[in-house]
Design a protein around this motif. Structure first.
Motif, PDB file in Angstrom:
ATOM      1  N   THR A 191       5.685  26.112 -21.219  1.00  0.00           N
ATOM      2  CA  THR A 191       6.634  25.030 -21.485  1.00  0.00           C
ATOM      3  C   THR A 191       6.392  23.882 -20.504  1.00  0.00           C
ATOM      4  O   THR A 191       5.667  24.045 -19.508  1.00  0.00           O
ATOM      5  CB  THR A 191       8.077  25.529 -21.270  1.00  0.00           C
ATOM      6  OG1 THR A 191       8.209  25.888 -19.880  1.00  0.00           O
ATOM      7  CG2 THR A 191       8.395  26.736 -22.138  1.00  0.00           C
ATOM      8  N   ALA A 192       7.033  22.747 -20.763  1.00  0.00           N
ATOM      9  CA  ALA A 192       6.865  21.588 -19.863  1.00  0.00           C
ATOM     10  C   ALA A 192       7.330  21.947 -18.452  1.00  0.00           C
ATOM     11  O   ALA A 192       6.691  21.579 -17.455  1.00  0.00           O
ATOM     12  CB  ALA A 192       7.651  20.395 -20.412  1.00  0.00           C
ATOM     13  N   ASP A 193       8.399  22.729 -18.363  1.00  0.00           N
ATOM     14  CA  ASP A 193       8.894  23.131 -17.037  1.00  0.00           C
ATOM     15  C   ASP A 193       7.887  24.027 -16.316  1.00  0.00           C
ATOM     16  O   ASP A 193       7.680  23.909 -15.106  1.00  0.00           O
ATOM     17  CB  ASP A 193      10.218  23.909 -17.172  1.00  0.00           C
ATOM     18  CG  ASP A 193      11.395  22.955 -17.274  1.00  0.00           C
ATOM     19  OD1 ASP A 193      11.205  21.753 -16.999  1.00  0.00           O
ATOM     20  OD2 ASP A 193      12.492  23.431 -17.653  1.00  0.00           O
ATOM     21  N   GLN A 194       7.279  24.933 -17.084  1.00  0.00           N
ATOM     22  CA  GLN A 194       6.286  25.832 -16.455  1.00  0.00           C
ATOM     23  C   GLN A 194       5.083  25.027 -15.966  1.00  0.00           C
ATOM     24  O   GLN A 194       4.558  25.270 -14.874  1.00  0.00           O
ATOM     25  CB  GLN A 194       5.850  26.911 -17.449  1.00  0.00           C
ATOM     26  CG  GLN A 194       6.929  27.977 -17.660  1.00  0.00           C
ATOM     27  CD  GLN A 194       6.567  28.958 -18.755  1.00  0.00           C
ATOM     28  OE1 GLN A 194       5.999  28.590 -19.795  1.00  0.00           O
ATOM     29  NE2 GLN A 194       6.904  30.214 -18.541  1.00  0.00           N
ATOM     30  N   LYS A 195       4.665  24.065 -16.754  1.00  0.00           N
ATOM     31  CA  LYS A 195       3.519  23.244 -16.341  1.00  0.00           C
ATOM     32  C   LYS A 195       3.864  22.444 -15.082  1.00  0.00           C
ATOM     33  O   LYS A 195       3.063  22.321 -14.158  1.00  0.00           O
ATOM     34  CB  LYS A 195       3.080  22.321 -17.488  1.00  0.00           C
ATOM     35  CG  LYS A 195       1.791  21.605 -17.155  1.00  0.00           C
ATOM     36  CD  LYS A 195       1.114  20.979 -18.340  1.00  0.00           C
ATOM     37  CE  LYS A 195      -0.206  20.371 -17.866  1.00  0.00           C
ATOM     38  NZ  LYS A 195      -0.919  19.655 -18.889  1.00  0.00           N
ATOM     39  N   ARG A 196       5.090  21.931 -15.035  1.00  0.00           N
ATOM     40  CA  ARG A 196       5.533  21.186 -13.843  1.00  0.00           C
ATOM     41  C   ARG A 196       5.521  22.096 -12.606  1.00  0.00           C
ATOM     42  O   ARG A 196       5.143  21.697 -11.517  1.00  0.00           O
ATOM     43  CB  ARG A 196       6.960  20.646 -14.054  1.00  0.00           C
ATOM     44  CG  ARG A 196       6.994  19.155 -14.414  1.00  0.00           C
ATOM     45  CD  ARG A 196       8.397  18.567 -14.236  1.00  0.00           C
ATOM     46  NE  ARG A 196       9.400  19.213 -15.077  1.00  0.00           N
ATOM     47  CZ  ARG A 196       9.598  18.913 -16.372  1.00  0.00           C
ATOM     48  NH1 ARG A 196       8.868  17.973 -16.943  1.00  0.00           N
ATOM     49  NH2 ARG A 196      10.523  19.539 -17.079  1.00  0.00           N
ATOM     50  N   MET A 197       5.932  23.337 -12.834  1.00  0.00           N
ATOM     51  CA  MET A 197       5.959  24.307 -11.732  1.00  0.00           C
ATOM     52  C   MET A 197       4.536  24.566 -11.217  1.00  0.00           C
ATOM     53  O   MET A 197       4.297  24.644 -10.011  1.00  0.00           O
ATOM     54  CB  MET A 197       6.551  25.617 -12.273  1.00  0.00           C
ATOM     55  CG  MET A 197       7.487  26.332 -11.361  1.00  0.00           C
ATOM     56  SD  MET A 197       8.457  27.545 -12.300  1.00  0.00           S
ATOM     57  CE  MET A 197       7.369  28.925 -12.343  1.00  0.00           C
ATOM     58  N   ALA A 198       3.610  24.680 -12.163  1.00  0.00           N
ATOM     59  CA  ALA A 198       2.203  24.921 -11.785  1.00  0.00           C
ATOM     60  C   ALA A 198       1.661  23.725 -10.997  1.00  0.00           C
ATOM     61  O   ALA A 198       0.988  23.886  -9.974  1.00  0.00           O
ATOM     62  CB  ALA A 198       1.361  25.167 -13.038  1.00  0.00           C
ATOM     63  N   GLN A 199       1.984  22.510 -11.462  1.00  0.00           N
ATOM     64  CA  GLN A 199       1.510  21.309 -10.761  1.00  0.00           C
ATOM     65  C   GLN A 199       2.115  21.225  -9.357  1.00  0.00           C
ATOM     66  O   GLN A 199       1.432  20.903  -8.384  1.00  0.00           O
ATOM     67  CB  GLN A 199       1.863  20.049 -11.579  1.00  0.00           C
ATOM     68  CG  GLN A 199       1.404  18.741 -10.937  1.00  0.00           C
ATOM     69  CD  GLN A 199      -0.124  18.641 -10.827  1.00  0.00           C
ATOM     70  OE1 GLN A 199      -0.828  18.767 -11.823  1.00  0.00           O
ATOM     71  NE2 GLN A 199      -0.639  18.444  -9.610  1.00  0.00           N
ATOM     72  N   ASP A 200       3.391  21.549  -9.284  1.00  0.00           N
ATOM     73  CA  ASP A 200       4.071  21.507  -7.981  1.00  0.00           C
ATOM     74  C   ASP A 200       3.420  22.497  -6.999  1.00  0.00           C
ATOM     75  O   ASP A 200       3.214  22.196  -5.823  1.00  0.00           O
ATOM     76  CB  ASP A 200       5.563  21.838  -8.191  1.00  0.00           C
ATOM     77  CG  ASP A 200       6.282  22.077  -6.873  1.00  0.00           C
ATOM     78  OD1 ASP A 200       6.342  21.138  -6.062  1.00  0.00           O
ATOM     79  OD2 ASP A 200       6.758  23.212  -6.647  1.00  0.00           O
ATOM     80  N   ALA A 201       3.068  23.680  -7.518  1.00  0.00           N
ATOM     81  CA  ALA A 201       2.420  24.677  -6.637  1.00  0.00           C
ATOM     82  C   ALA A 201       1.047  24.161  -6.194  1.00  0.00           C
ATOM     83  O   ALA A 201       0.686  24.279  -5.017  1.00  0.00           O
ATOM     84  CB  ALA A 201       2.289  26.012  -7.365  1.00  0.00           C
ATOM     85  N   LEU A 202       0.300  23.568  -7.104  1.00  0.00           N
ATOM     86  CA  LEU A 202      -1.009  23.015  -6.721  1.00  0.00           C
ATOM     87  C   LEU A 202      -0.820  21.924  -5.664  1.00  0.00           C
ATOM     88  O   LEU A 202      -1.563  21.874  -4.670  1.00  0.00           O
ATOM     89  CB  LEU A 202      -1.716  22.460  -7.974  1.00  0.00           C
ATOM     90  CG  LEU A 202      -2.987  21.643  -7.750  1.00  0.00           C
ATOM     91  CD1 LEU A 202      -4.051  22.439  -6.978  1.00  0.00           C
ATOM     92  CD2 LEU A 202      -3.584  21.184  -9.093  1.00  0.00           C
ATOM     93  N   ASN A 203       0.184  21.089  -5.869  1.00  0.00           N
ATOM     94  CA  ASN A 203       0.431  19.999  -4.899  1.00  0.00           C
ATOM     95  C   ASN A 203       0.675  20.556  -3.497  1.00  0.00           C
ATOM     96  O   ASN A 203       0.197  20.014  -2.511  1.00  0.00           O
ATOM     97  CB  ASN A 203       1.664  19.180  -5.295  1.00  0.00           C
ATOM     98  CG  ASN A 203       1.436  18.410  -6.576  1.00  0.00           C
ATOM     99  OD1 ASN A 203       0.299  18.286  -7.041  1.00  0.00           O
ATOM    100  ND2 ASN A 203       2.519  17.897  -7.161  1.00  0.00           N
ATOM    101  N   ARG A 204       1.438  21.646  -3.432  1.00  0.00           N
ATOM    102  CA  ARG A 204       1.784  22.178  -2.104  1.00  0.00           C
ATOM    103  C   ARG A 204       0.694  23.044  -1.502  1.00  0.00           C
ATOM    104  O   ARG A 204       0.593  23.146  -0.288  1.00  0.00           O
ATOM    105  CB  ARG A 204       3.112  22.957  -2.180  1.00  0.00           C
ATOM    106  CG  ARG A 204       4.321  22.030  -2.286  1.00  0.00           C
ATOM    107  CD  ARG A 204       5.650  22.767  -2.348  1.00  0.00           C
ATOM    108  NE  ARG A 204       5.815  23.518  -3.575  1.00  0.00           N
ATOM    109  CZ  ARG A 204       5.717  24.831  -3.699  1.00  0.00           C
ATOM    110  NH1 ARG A 204       5.468  25.567  -2.629  1.00  0.00           N
ATOM    111  NH2 ARG A 204       5.871  25.421  -4.861  1.00  0.00           N
TER     112      ARG A 204
END
Ligand code: FAQ
Length: 327
Positions: A191-204
Motif C-alpha cells: 500500500t502507499a503507507d507501506q511504501k512510505r514506511m520502506a522509504q522512511d527506513a531507507l532514509n534513516r
C-alpha cells in the motif's frame, strides 16, 4: 578504550622483535599462507587481531538487539520464524568470533568485560533505533549487505581461525540480506503507507550503513598495517564504494530513492559518486553518543548479570565432574 590502550602498548616490531622471525612471518603472509594460533606472530599482529575480532564479535552480539526487539511484533508467523532464525544466527556468529579471538590468548571474560566497561567498541550501526517493521527490512538489506561486503574478503584474511569463521558467517549473512530485501520488496509493492514506511527506513539507514565501513582511508590509522599483514584485504573506501555501486540499483528496483542529492553515476570511474558522509556523527557514535547507545549497553550488562546463575551452575558442575574423575 580497550583497543586504543592496547595499541598504545604496541612496540615498534622492527626494534623489539627478532628481525628474522618478522621477515619469515611477513614472507608467509605475502605468500598467502594462513597464520595459525601456535605460529610465531608479531605482538602487534596479535593485538590488532584481538582488537578487530573482538569488536566484530561484540557487534554481532549487540546487533541482536535492534532486531530481537521485533520478534514478538513480526507481522506473520513466517516472518517471525525467519527473524528468529536470523537473530539466532547473529548470536552464533558472535560465538565463533569470540572463539577465534580466544585462540590468540585472550579470554572471553576479558573481552566481555572490555565491552561492558565501555573500553571496547562495537559497530556504530547498532546504536540506531528500529522504529518500524520496515527497519527490519532495511537492516537485512543494507546492514547485512554492508556486513557481507566487508566480510567476504575476510574469508581470505591471513589469520586461519578468523578466515574459517568467516566462511560460515558469510553463507548465513547472505540469507540475512535476502530476507531483508524480500521484506523491502513486499513493502515497496504494498500500500502507499507501506511504501512510505520502506522509504522512511531507507532514509534513516542509508548513511549509517555507509559509516559501517569505518573512517575514510586517509583517516584510518589501522588500514595500512592491516593491509600489509593481509588482515584486511580491501580498504574502507574501496568496500564502501562497492557497497554503493551494488545498492543503488537495488533501491531503484524497489522504486525507492536513495537519500543523497549528490549521488550520480560516474562513467569514467565505472561507479557512483556520492555525497559527503557526516563524519562528525560517525565519531560521536563511536564515542558512545549514538541515539540508543546507553540502552544497548544496559541490555548487554543486564543479560550478563541475569546469566550469572547459569555460569555458576556450569562451573559447579564442572568442578564436581573433575572431582569425580580424580577420585
Ligand atoms: N563502528 O583504522 P580504522 C554485522 C573504529 S557485523 C565502530 O579504519 P580498522 C553483522 C576502529 O575500530 C559489523 N568503530 O579501523 C550483523 C578504530 O578504532 P580502534 C561489524 C569503528 O579496524 C548484521 C577506529 O575507528 N563488522 O553487522 C567503526 O582498520 C545485522 C579507526 O578505524 C566488523 O567488525 C564502526 N563502524 O577498520 C549483525 C567487521 N569503523 O579500534 C547483526 C570486521 C571504524 O583503533 C545484524 N572489522 N571504527 O580504537 C573490520 O573490518 C574493521 O575493523 C573495520 C574498521 C572496517 C570495521
Amino acid at each position: 578504550m580497550y583497543t586504543t590502550e592496547m595499541s598504545k602498548n604496541v612496540k615498534p616490531i622492527e626494534t623489539v622483535e627478532d628481525s628474522d622471525l618478522v621477515a619469515a612471518f611477513e614472507a608467509r603472509v605475502a605468500a598467502d599462507e594462513f597464520i595459525e594460533p601456535k605460529d610465531w606472530m608479531p605482538d602487534a599482529y596479535r593485538k590488532t587481531l584481538v582488537r578487530q575480532i573482538s569488536q566484530h564479535a561484540h557487534s554481532e552480539i549487540v546487533g541482536m538487539l535492534p532486531e530481537g526487539n521485533w520478534i514478538t511484533r513480526a507481522p506473520s508467523l513466517r516472518r517471525k520464524a525467519i527473524l528468529l532464525a536470523k537473530v539466532q544466527d547473529e548470536g552464533g556468529h558472535g560465538l565463533y568470533l569470540y572463539c577465534a579471538a580466544e585462540t590468540l590468548g585472550t579470554s572471553r571474560e576479558q573481552m566481555v568485560e572490555a565491552l561492558h566497561s565501555g573500553k571496547a567498541k562495537y559497530s556504530t550501526i547498532f546504536n540506531y533505533p528500529t522504529l518500524t517493521w520496515a527497519d527490519i527490512g532495511a537492516i537485512g538489506w543494507l546492514v547485512d549487505g554492508a556486513a557481507i561486503m566487508n566480510q567476504v574478503p575476510l574469508q581470505r584474511t591471513s589469520y586461519g581461525p578468523y578466515a574459517r569463521a568467516m566462511v560460515r558467517v558469510c553463507k548465513e549473512e547472505s540469507f540475512h540480506q535476502r530476507q531483508g530485501y524480500e521484506i523491502m520488496i513486499a513493502l515497496a509493492n504494498g500500500t502507499a503507507d507501506q511504501k512510505r514506511m520502506a522509504q522512511d527506513a531507507l532514509n534513516r539507514w542509508w548513511w549509517p550503513s555507509l559509516m559501517m565501513f569505518g573512517p575514510p582511508d586517509d583517516n584510518s590509522p589501522n588500514t595500512e598495517r592491516s593491509m600489509r599483514w593481509r588482515i584486511k584485504r580491501e580498504t574502507n573506501d574501496e568496500l564502501r564504494q562497492k557497497f554503493v555501486d551494488i545498492s543503488v540499483p537495488q533501491a531503484e528496483f524497489l522504486g525507492l530513492t536513495v537519500p543523497d542529492a549528490d549521488l550520480k553515476w560516474n562513467e569514467a570511474k565505472g561507479g557512483y559518486d556520492f555525497g559527503e558522509i557526516d563524519w562528525e556523527e560517525f565519531y560521536a557514535v563511536v564515542r558512545g553518543e549514538g541515539p540508543v547507545a546507553k540502552e544497548r549497553m544496559k541490555a548487554r550488562r543486564d543479560a550478563w548479570d541475569d546469566g550469572a546463575w547459569v555460569r555458576d551452575a556450569a562451573a559447579a558442575y564442572e568442578a564436581k565432574r573433575r572431582e569425580r574423575a580424580a577420585a
